[in-house]
Every structure is written in C-alpha cells, then in structure tokens.
Design a protein around this motif. Structure first.
Motif, mmCIF file in Angstrom:
data_model
loop_
_atom_site.group_PDB
_atom_site.id
_atom_site.type_symbol
_atom_site.label_atom_id
_atom_site.label_comp_id
_atom_site.label_asym_id
_atom_site.label_seq_id
_atom_site.Cartn_x
_atom_site.Cartn_y
_atom_site.Cartn_z
ATOM 1 N N ILE A 188 95.725 -13.676 -12.856
ATOM 2 C CA ILE A 188 96.077 -15.092 -12.702
ATOM 3 C C ILE A 188 97.255 -15.215 -11.746
ATOM 4 O O ILE A 188 98.243 -14.520 -11.876
ATOM 5 C CB ILE A 188 96.435 -15.686 -14.066
ATOM 6 C CG1 ILE A 188 95.250 -15.464 -15.024
ATOM 7 C CG2 ILE A 188 96.757 -17.139 -13.980
ATOM 8 C CD1 ILE A 188 95.668 -15.502 -16.459
ATOM 9 N N GLU A 230 99.435 -22.158 -13.710
ATOM 10 C CA GLU A 230 98.532 -21.796 -14.785
ATOM 11 C C GLU A 230 98.984 -22.425 -16.086
ATOM 12 O O GLU A 230 100.136 -22.775 -16.280
ATOM 13 C CB GLU A 230 98.468 -20.281 -14.941
ATOM 14 C CG GLU A 230 99.783 -19.636 -15.356
ATOM 15 C CD GLU A 230 99.658 -18.131 -15.504
ATOM 16 O OE1 GLU A 230 100.105 -17.623 -16.540
ATOM 17 O OE2 GLU A 230 99.110 -17.497 -14.595
ATOM 18 N N SER A 255 98.372 -21.405 -20.097
ATOM 19 C CA SER A 255 97.789 -20.369 -20.937
ATOM 20 C C SER A 255 97.890 -20.740 -22.392
ATOM 21 O O SER A 255 98.455 -21.753 -22.778
ATOM 22 C CB SER A 255 98.515 -19.040 -20.696
ATOM 23 O OG SER A 255 99.824 -19.122 -21.223
ATOM 24 N N ALA A 273 94.398 -25.393 -23.510
ATOM 25 C CA ALA A 273 94.764 -24.001 -23.781
ATOM 26 C C ALA A 273 95.125 -23.811 -25.248
ATOM 27 O O ALA A 273 94.727 -22.837 -25.886
ATOM 28 C CB ALA A 273 95.929 -23.585 -22.884
ATOM 29 N N GLU A 283 92.251 -17.027 -24.609
ATOM 30 C CA GLU A 283 93.357 -17.325 -23.714
ATOM 31 C C GLU A 283 92.800 -17.991 -22.466
ATOM 32 O O GLU A 283 92.196 -17.355 -21.603
ATOM 33 C CB GLU A 283 94.107 -16.039 -23.340
ATOM 34 C CG GLU A 283 95.327 -16.301 -22.480
ATOM 35 C CD GLU A 283 96.079 -15.028 -22.116
ATOM 36 O OE1 GLU A 283 96.890 -15.075 -21.166
ATOM 37 O OE2 GLU A 283 95.829 -13.991 -22.762
ATOM 38 N N THR A 285 93.258 -20.035 -18.992
ATOM 39 C CA THR A 285 94.212 -20.272 -17.913
ATOM 40 C C THR A 285 93.513 -20.994 -16.765
ATOM 41 O O THR A 285 92.302 -20.903 -16.595
ATOM 42 C CB THR A 285 94.816 -18.959 -17.392
ATOM 43 O OG1 THR A 285 93.760 -18.083 -16.979
ATOM 44 C CG2 THR A 285 95.659 -18.286 -18.467
ATOM 45 N N LYS A 311 89.726 -13.661 -22.656
ATOM 46 C CA LYS A 311 90.534 -14.215 -21.581
ATOM 47 C C LYS A 311 89.622 -14.919 -20.589
ATOM 48 O O LYS A 311 88.729 -14.294 -20.022
ATOM 49 C CB LYS A 311 91.341 -13.119 -20.885
ATOM 50 C CG LYS A 311 92.432 -12.510 -21.763
ATOM 51 C CD LYS A 311 93.292 -11.549 -20.975
ATOM 52 C CE LYS A 311 94.422 -10.994 -21.836
ATOM 53 N NZ LYS A 311 95.302 -10.080 -21.087
ATOM 54 N N SER A 323 89.661 -17.448 -17.196
ATOM 55 C CA SER A 323 90.438 -18.064 -16.130
ATOM 56 C C SER A 323 89.528 -18.979 -15.329
ATOM 57 O O SER A 323 88.474 -18.579 -14.853
ATOM 58 C CB SER A 323 91.039 -16.986 -15.217
ATOM 59 O OG SER A 323 91.744 -17.582 -14.154
#
Length: 476
Positions: A14, A18, A20, A389, A398, A400, A450, A452
C-alpha cells in the motif's frame, strides 16, 4: 478468495493515501468554554472539509454566546444572537456544520425542515412545535446526565432489592427461629457475593414492571394548528394507566430494570425541567433547513400565500417570544437559529423583509470539486473510507484504499453529479456502497484478510454504470 472473485482487488503493498482497519477511536470534543473562534474552526475542520466562511460565521456566533453569558445585568438581555443564513446546494456541508457545532457546544440541537410547517389555520405542524421538540431533546440530555450521576447509588439500591427477592427478610415476628434470624445476615452477604460474581444471573425472579407509558395527546388548536399536549393521565385516572404487573425475568435482566427504576426515583423531575428550559433558552440551537421552500416568489399566487404565512409564523419565534410546553414556558429570545437553503428557484430577497432582518449573517457555501471529495474521503475523523475499514475489520479483513483509488472515486463523483442531480458529497456514499458491495457481501467467507482497493478495481466496479447516464440516475 481469489483476485478474480474480488473483481480486481489487489493485495499488493500500500502506498499513498490509505484507510486501514487500524482506525483510531474518535476523540471526544473538548469543552466549548473559553474556546477561541479559531479553535472552534479547527474542531470543525476535523469533520467538515472546506467552507471556511461558514465555519468562521458559526464560530463567531458561538463565541458571542459565551461572551454574552459573561455579562451581568440588563445588558445581557439586550444582546440577541446574530442568526445565520447559509446559502448553498445540497450536500456541501450546511447541516453537518450545524450538527457538529451543536455537539461541540453540547447544547440542545434540533434540525427541522421549514417546508414541514404550515400557516396557522391550515392542518399540519405549527411553527411553535419546534420549540417543544427542542425542549424534549434538552430534557432527554439532562436526564441522561442525571442518570450518570446516580448510577452508583441506583446500582446499590437495585442490588438491595434483588437480595430482598432472593433472601426475603422476615416481616412477621416468630416466622423464623432465633437461629434463622441470626444466620440471615451472613446468608444475605453470601448471596450478595454470589450476585456480584454473576453466579445468580440465570436464576428467575419476579419483579413489577410498568405496564404502559402515559400517553400524550395531539389536539387541534382553535386556529387550526396541531399542538402536542402532555397530560399526566396517571393522576386523572390512576386505575387506568401506569399499572404495574408482575413479570418473571432472570436476575441479570432484573438488575438492569431495577437499576433504571431506582435511577428514575433518584432524579428530581422538576429540577430536570428547570435545567432543560435554562439550556434551551441560553444555549439552544435550531437548524432551519429548506428555508428557500417557504420563500415566496415575485408575482406568485396560491401556494405562495401559505409560504409567506409560514414565514410570518416563524418570525415571532426567531425574534423572541414565549412558547408554552408541557414542561413550562420557554423563551426563544437567545436561541441561535441557523437557516439554510439552496435557493435555486427563489432567492434570499424573496423572504419577507422582517425575517431577512432576523437573519443578518449570510454565508454562501461553495460547490464541491474533485479535490474536495478527495479530502472528504480521507481527512475527517469519520471519513467514509475509515468507516468502511472499521466495518470490515469486524470480519477480520484489513481494507485499504490506494491514493489512485480515492482520486478515481472523487473524479467519478464529480462526473455523476454533473450528469444527473448534483447532490454534493452525498454522492460519495452511493458510490462507496456500490463499489464495496461484493466485498461486503462476501466478507464472512473471504480467504484473503488483506484487501487493497486500487483505481483499476474502482473503474471495473463503477465505470459502466457511470457511463450509462440513464442507469446512473437510478443506481447512483
């Protein structure tokens, strides 16, 4: 969950802007006492992006309220609030500024739409009802504060009542033997220890619970308006309302109910009403939205007459009058009014001159552009990216947003606003919900922890809808 399943969500490193899952907890607003206007603006900056002119105006108004309260004697009564008229399109921050200001001031706050009121003589809500509503809000605030101050004592009394149910004391001489009476104290203390340890939470007890609340009635006034009148029917018909009935509940449930009952007994309702009225009169804030909807237009007939009638009914309340509520008389002289409207069709000068004079401070809020949307998505303590988030963090994910994703969302928001109705920052909420629909739906079953979001994913998820103008009108 594979990349294809997420529609192009990347799990790479990342960079840039962002949001998170490790979102910090929101801070409590500081006390408004002795806070300079620049500090008030700084606090508003945490939640509202841009619109500095409007923030400065409300900060000065709030500081002037504090200044007036420092003045003694008749001069304080002569200093009236400088009410504000905000002019700007929907979604540019008018309501949010007023709401955050009230939270910062910890004052009774009410948001009402001027279009909901009708002129006296027509069926509907009369303008004085906003003061009664504000008073109800203030009473609830004061009661909540009072409850917190008596929590410990209420808990102790509730515990004693529970022990009385679990280990009744003898009320008739000779019911227990002398040995039983000697052991009663230690027995109660043993039960108290077990009660505090939660070992008795599942045991059943019988307590009395209020069967029904006392209603309030809405009555038509002789002028045709509708007015809420609180009537204590318990005193008028004690056998009909307010009866208590026995109910069997667990000890854990009984503790909560008894604690609430004891807290209500410890609160002086007359003091609550007096303090609530004082807060309304000295610190109340009313946000009067859609004021442009009751502005008459030059040469208008028919409905415009009713619009002007609503303005004339608003005028004495804004100027300062006394309103009868079920908690007593309330003066409106020092309530701060913030009126707001888009004024697309009408203009501020279409308001009656008397009402214009009671809204002397005028601020115009600017439309939001792409750069503003980027800041709205990332800077505030409760920005949309941080909210999502935090929501997905409850699923162990998580989430982002890369900088290019935020830029693309902002660009698309501007584009959709230009193609369809311009609803300002509210467009971001519809875009974000559609963007994260698949992730939110599949979150409990996702393998990747995770996620993104990049610009490619934003384009794949939203571009087709944005390009189809007819579809975007209904979806976005």
């Amino acid at each position: 969950m594979t990349k294809a399943q997420t529609g192009g969500v990347s799990g790479s490193s990342i960079v840039g802007i962002e949001a998170s899952a490790s979102v910090p907890a929101m801070s409590e607003p500081p006390s408004i006492d002795n806070m300079a206007p620049s500090q008030i603006v700084a606090e508003l900056d945490k939640f509202v992006v841009g619109q500095q002119a409007a923030k400065r105006a409300v900060a000065i108004a709030l500081r002037n309220r504090w200044r007036r309260q420092q003045i003694q004697g008749l001069m304080a009564d002569e200093i009236v609030p400088k009410n504000i008229l905000m002019i700007g399109a929907t979604g540019v921050g008018k309501t949010e500024i007023a709401r955050r200001l009230a939270k910062l001031a910890r004052a009774p706050f009410l948001k009402v739409e001027a279009s909901k009121f009708t002129e006296v003589g027509y069926v509907g809500r009369d303008c004085e009802s906003m003061i009664r509503d504000l008073m109800e809000i203030s009473v609830a605030m004061v009661k909540d504060e009072k409850r917190r101050t008596v929590q410990r004592l209420a808990a102790e009394r509730a515990e004693d009542r529970l022990l009385q149910l679990l280990v009744p004391q003898p009320t008739t001489p000779g019911v227990f033997s002398s040995d039983d009476e000697t052991d009663l104290g230690p027995t109660r203390e043993k039960f108290r220890d077990r009660l505090r340890a939660g070992k008795l939470d599942k045991r059943k007890v019988e307590i009395e619970i209020e069967e029904a609340r006392y209603p309030s009635l809405e009555m038509y006034t002789p002028q045709g308006g509708m007015e809420e009148v609180g009537i204590n029917l318990k005193e008028m018909m004690p056998g009909l309302f307010g009866r208590r009935k026995p109910q069997t509940v667990t000890v854990a449930e009984a503790r909560k109910i008894l604690k609430q009952q004891e807290a209500e007994k410890l609160i002086d309702q007359q003091q609550v009403a007096q303090e609530a009225a004082r807060r309304v009169e000295q610190g109340g804030l009313i946000f009067l939205d859609e004021i442009d909807k009751v502005a008459g237009r030059e040469g208008g007939r028919g409905p415009d007459i009713s619009r002007e009638g609503v303005q004339r009914d608003l005028l004495p309340i804004v100027e300062g009058t006394t309103v009868n509520t079920k908690y007593g008389m309330v003066k409106t002289d020092h309530i701060l009014f913030i009126a707001a409207g888009a004024f697309h069709v009408s203009k501020p000068s279409d308001l009656i001159p008397e009402l214009q004079g009671r809204l002397p401070i005028r601020v115009e809020l600017s439309d939001l552009g792409q750069e503003d949307f980027v800041r709205i998505l990332t800077e505030p303590e409760a920005s949309l990216t941080k909210q999502y988030a935090a929501l997905l963090a409850t699923e162990g994910i998580e989430l982002t947003f890369k900088a290019d994703a935020v830029e693309e969302i902002a660009r698309l928001a501007v584009e959709v606003n230009s193609q369809t109705e311009n609803i300002g920052a509210r467009r971001l909420a519809t875009l974000m919900e559609k963007l994260l629909e698949d992730i939110s739906f599949n979150a409990p079953e996702m393998d990747d922890q995770k996620v993104s979001v990049d610009s490619a994913y934003v384009t794949a998820a939203l571009a087709d809808i944005v390009m189809d103008e007819d579809l975007s009108r209904y979806v976005l």
